[in-house]
Design a protein around this motif. Sequence first.
Motif, mmCIF file in Angstrom:
data_model
loop_
_atom_site.group_PDB
_atom_site.id
_atom_site.type_symbol
_atom_site.label_atom_id
_atom_site.label_comp_id
_atom_site.label_asym_id
_atom_site.label_seq_id
_atom_site.Cartn_x
_atom_site.Cartn_y
_atom_site.Cartn_z
ATOM 1 N N THR A 1 49.044 50.381 47.373
ATOM 2 C CA THR A 1 49.340 51.228 48.205
ATOM 3 C C THR A 1 49.397 52.654 46.546
ATOM 4 O OG1 THR A 1 51.001 51.016 46.378
ATOM 5 C CG2 THR A 1 51.705 49.873 48.990
ATOM 6 N N GLY A 2 48.390 52.318 45.603
ATOM 7 C CA GLY A 2 48.175 53.856 44.542
ATOM 8 C C GLY A 2 50.473 53.233 44.057
ATOM 9 N N GLY A 3 50.242 54.396 43.387
ATOM 10 C CA GLY A 3 51.268 55.027 42.191
ATOM 11 C C GLY A 3 51.164 56.582 41.543
ATOM 12 N N ARG A 4 51.933 56.003 40.871
ATOM 13 C CA ARG A 4 52.654 57.301 39.925
ATOM 14 C C ARG A 4 52.671 56.904 38.617
ATOM 15 N NH1 ARG A 4 57.911 59.318 39.560
ATOM 16 N NH2 ARG A 4 59.046 58.146 40.660
ATOM 17 N N ILE A 5 52.096 57.434 37.179
ATOM 18 C CA ILE A 5 52.400 57.188 36.061
ATOM 19 C C ILE A 5 53.061 58.124 35.194
ATOM 20 C CG2 ILE A 5 50.990 56.219 33.634
ATOM 21 C CD1 ILE A 5 48.796 55.172 35.231
ATOM 22 N N GLU A 6 53.587 57.855 34.560
ATOM 23 C CA GLU A 6 54.397 59.321 33.792
ATOM 24 C C GLU A 6 54.775 58.575 32.296
ATOM 25 O OE1 GLU A 6 58.503 60.064 35.394
ATOM 26 O OE2 GLU A 6 59.266 60.902 33.462
ATOM 27 N N GLU A 7 53.752 59.765 31.949
ATOM 28 C CA GLU A 7 53.786 59.144 30.542
ATOM 29 C C GLU A 7 54.412 60.453 29.561
ATOM 30 O OE1 GLU A 7 50.835 57.862 28.784
ATOM 31 O OE2 GLU A 7 52.700 58.180 27.028
ATOM 32 N N THR A 8 55.319 59.152 28.682
ATOM 33 C CA THR A 8 56.320 60.030 27.978
ATOM 34 C C THR A 8 55.953 60.025 26.657
ATOM 35 O OG1 THR A 8 57.946 57.887 27.516
ATOM 36 C CG2 THR A 8 57.525 59.536 30.114
ATOM 37 N N VAL A 9 55.380 59.565 26.070
ATOM 38 C CA VAL A 9 54.965 59.495 24.397
ATOM 39 C C VAL A 9 53.773 60.440 23.907
ATOM 40 C CG1 VAL A 9 53.792 58.525 22.434
ATOM 41 C CG2 VAL A 9 55.500 57.084 24.293
ATOM 42 N N PHE A 10 52.907 60.795 24.689
ATOM 43 C CA PHE A 10 51.900 61.844 24.655
ATOM 44 C C PHE A 10 51.555 62.347 25.410
ATOM 45 C CE2 PHE A 10 50.388 58.191 21.411
ATOM 46 C CZ PHE A 10 50.343 58.798 20.476
ATOM 47 N N GLU A 11 51.408 63.653 25.127
ATOM 48 C CA GLU A 11 51.035 65.174 26.151
ATOM 49 C C GLU A 11 49.259 65.026 26.088
ATOM 50 O OE1 GLU A 11 50.790 68.020 22.391
ATOM 51 O OE2 GLU A 11 51.654 65.380 22.839
ATOM 52 N N ASN A 12 48.456 64.776 27.239
ATOM 53 C CA ASN A 12 47.164 64.946 27.004
ATOM 54 C C ASN A 12 46.308 63.928 26.545
ATOM 55 O OD1 ASN A 12 44.415 65.741 26.988
ATOM 56 N ND2 ASN A 12 44.408 66.584 25.063
ATOM 57 N N ARG A 13 47.293 62.545 27.739
ATOM 58 C CA ARG A 13 46.553 61.521 27.553
ATOM 59 C C ARG A 13 46.240 61.399 28.723
ATOM 60 N NH1 ARG A 13 48.442 55.802 23.918
ATOM 61 N NH2 ARG A 13 46.099 55.639 23.833
ATOM 62 N N PHE A 14 46.007 62.127 30.082
ATOM 63 C CA PHE A 14 45.441 61.791 31.119
ATOM 64 C C PHE A 14 43.417 62.550 30.949
ATOM 65 C CE2 PHE A 14 49.534 62.401 32.893
ATOM 66 C CZ PHE A 14 49.545 60.476 32.503
ATOM 67 N N ARG A 15 43.208 62.246 29.685
ATOM 68 C CA ARG A 15 42.053 62.807 29.927
ATOM 69 C C ARG A 15 40.717 61.734 30.581
ATOM 70 N NH1 ARG A 15 40.338 65.785 25.545
ATOM 71 N NH2 ARG A 15 39.048 64.691 25.034
ATOM 72 N N ILE A 16 40.568 60.164 31.180
ATOM 73 C CA ILE A 16 40.453 60.100 31.678
ATOM 74 C C ILE A 16 39.758 60.253 33.305
ATOM 75 C CG2 ILE A 16 42.574 58.571 32.174
ATOM 76 C CD1 ILE A 16 39.943 55.533 32.021
ATOM 77 N N VAL A 17 41.162 60.996 33.744
ATOM 78 C CA VAL A 17 41.328 61.051 35.458
ATOM 79 C C VAL A 17 40.198 62.182 35.555
ATOM 80 C CG1 VAL A 17 42.720 62.541 36.834
ATOM 81 C CG2 VAL A 17 43.295 61.199 35.073
ATOM 82 N N PRO A 18 39.319 62.094 35.117
ATOM 83 C CA PRO A 18 38.242 63.677 35.996
ATOM 84 C C PRO A 18 36.921 62.670 35.657
ATOM 85 C CG PRO A 18 39.270 65.338 33.965
ATOM 86 C CD PRO A 18 39.507 63.591 33.848
ATOM 87 N N GLU A 19 36.603 61.351 35.022
ATOM 88 C CA GLU A 19 35.555 61.170 34.986
ATOM 89 C C GLU A 19 36.049 59.683 36.177
ATOM 90 O OE1 GLU A 19 33.226 60.941 32.315
ATOM 91 O OE2 GLU A 19 33.826 62.957 32.313
ATOM 92 N N LEU A 20 37.777 59.244 36.033
ATOM 93 C CA LEU A 20 37.406 58.341 37.092
ATOM 94 C C LEU A 20 37.686 58.763 38.551
ATOM 95 C CD1 LEU A 20 41.047 56.257 36.130
ATOM 96 C CD2 LEU A 20 38.373 55.446 36.131
ATOM 97 N N CYS A 21 37.365 59.915 38.952
ATOM 98 C CA CYS A 21 37.313 60.242 39.544
ATOM 99 C C CYS A 21 36.347 60.735 40.216
ATOM 100 C CB CYS A 21 38.482 62.239 39.928
ATOM 101 S SG CYS A 21 39.727 62.143 39.931
ATOM 102 N N ARG A 22 34.898 60.683 38.913
ATOM 103 C CA ARG A 22 33.822 61.047 39.501
ATOM 104 C C ARG A 22 33.219 59.863 39.731
ATOM 105 N NH1 ARG A 22 30.971 62.744 34.188
ATOM 106 N NH2 ARG A 22 29.291 61.929 35.581
ATOM 107 N N MET A 23 33.862 58.481 39.694
ATOM 108 C CA MET A 23 33.767 57.514 40.086
ATOM 109 C C MET A 23 33.950 56.914 41.368
ATOM 110 S SD MET A 23 33.791 55.043 36.413
ATOM 111 C CE MET A 23 32.841 53.315 36.796
ATOM 112 N N GLY A 24 35.263 57.536 42.155
ATOM 113 C CA GLY A 24 35.579 57.190 43.139
ATOM 114 C C GLY A 24 36.840 57.378 43.370
ATOM 115 N N ALA A 25 38.069 57.006 42.076
ATOM 116 C CA ALA A 25 38.960 57.704 42.380
ATOM 117 C C ALA A 25 39.660 58.059 42.932
ATOM 118 C CB ALA A 25 39.868 57.613 40.682
ATOM 119 N N ASP A 26 41.155 58.730 43.507
ATOM 120 C CA ASP A 26 41.268 60.256 43.942
ATOM 121 C C ASP A 26 42.452 60.034 43.302
ATOM 122 O OD1 ASP A 26 42.729 61.734 45.661
ATOM 123 O OD2 ASP A 26 42.839 61.112 47.585
ATOM 124 N N ILE A 27 42.878 60.506 42.178
ATOM 125 C CA ILE A 27 44.028 60.791 41.036
ATOM 126 C C ILE A 27 44.493 62.514 41.219
ATOM 127 C CG2 ILE A 27 44.869 60.748 38.840
ATOM 128 C CD1 ILE A 27 42.615 58.290 38.971
#
Length: 416
Positions: free
Chosen positions: A319-345
């Motif tokens: 189903t996918g889902g969602r992740i809420e990051e409450t400790v650090f801002e800017n901790r989603f730097r992986i997202v564009p790289e994962l999208c280049r591998m076919g993920a939809d985030i």
Amino acid sequence: MDAIRIYGGNCLDGQTTIQGSKNASLPILAATLLIDGICEIENCPEISDVFHMQRLLESLGCTVEREGTLIRVNTAGLSECDMPSDSVGVMRSSVMLVGALLARIGRICMEYPGGCVIGTRPIDLHLRSLRRMGVTIEENENGFRAETAGIKGAFLTLPFVSVGVTENLILAAVLADGVTTIEPAAREPEIQTLCDFLMQAGARIEGSGTDRLVIHGVEKLMPVRFRVPADRIVAGTYLCACMCAGGRIFLKDAPAGHMESVLSQAVAMGAAVEYAPDGIAVTGMDHESASEFIKTGCYPAFPTDMQSPFMVAMALSGTGGRIEETVFENRFRIVPELCRMGADITVHGNTAYIAGQSRLHGAIVQAKELRGGAALVIAALAADGTSIVTNRHYIDRGYEDIVLSLRDLGADVELA
Ligand code: UD1
């Protein structure tokens, strides 16, 4: 070369032993500064962050010897208060030396520390709290100079929970004049381990493992030999690799007792976890299962350091889902790289929305920080085709030999 090549699509099958904990070793090595004599720290991982800490201790006049994973620190020559900016610059945990050095030699000069690029990560709360313990601090644009005629115990009420601040203040307080209370203290297992080490050396600490620490300053600490426990984040990373790639693995020495939130999330996502006296066995997740929602937080909540690997698992889940990051801002730097591998985030503020049932494909992707880098390797294991993860040096900060460990687990990976 500074990369890892991964041939994806193979199920895992094998066993690896989990290395000693990075986040426990670093403050314990800093804590040796408080002790006159030779301390022996067993099971210190052979990773670049620990090598940097060794160099920092040497630059302060300590003698540091390494025999495999045993580190022997002799603080007899401790004298300097200027730290080499190249090591301080790359590692945020150098700030941990501040409390210990002020306690031991009363002054320190340091550039602002660096580390993984996962947010602004200021050290304002470290400095503010130390000022309340009788430390004078002068800051300039590059760093600061701190001095004290003697650290005084204080009642420290913190505006939020911080692992590093709690550790630094413990180190400042154990030899202080009087009683220090830290509230709210972080409760991460690595803080309990630091307290265990210090108490074995003669420190008086009440409330270890709780959010209120009371530290009675003592005159002197005695040299000790101490074993660092296994790394819960490294164990969680390989667990997640098996969730994503499939198969069955055994993680020897995995500290299951300190991985509750990660293990229950893994089980909720359809992985099977079996407990043995010497580790855990993991069977990959059921890709039809739902993953829904992860919210990171301070221990015992879901660790921010496991957020990126589980983002990959969510992308592969039913189903996918969602992740809420409450400790650090800017901790989603992986997202564009994962999208280049076919993920939809997609990311909105501190929440990432992850579509499930992604079919990942091999790509050349770039590690931008430690745990995100490891997560890209996991994604590549589950992807069709060959991937290259560049900037391996970020991953080497925390994983002893990720290529060897993954090969032990049956993955087809090599240095590139
Ligand atoms: C430690 C861990 C890291 C983990 C993190 C949270 C080590 C070596 N690193 O990092 O792996 O991801 O805990 O579990 O143990 N903050 C301030 N001012 C300060 C100090 C912190 O604003 O003076 C903020 C940080 O920017 C961050 C939050 O507080 O947003 C929590 O950080 P903290 O718990 O201090 O993390 P670290 O000790 O750096």
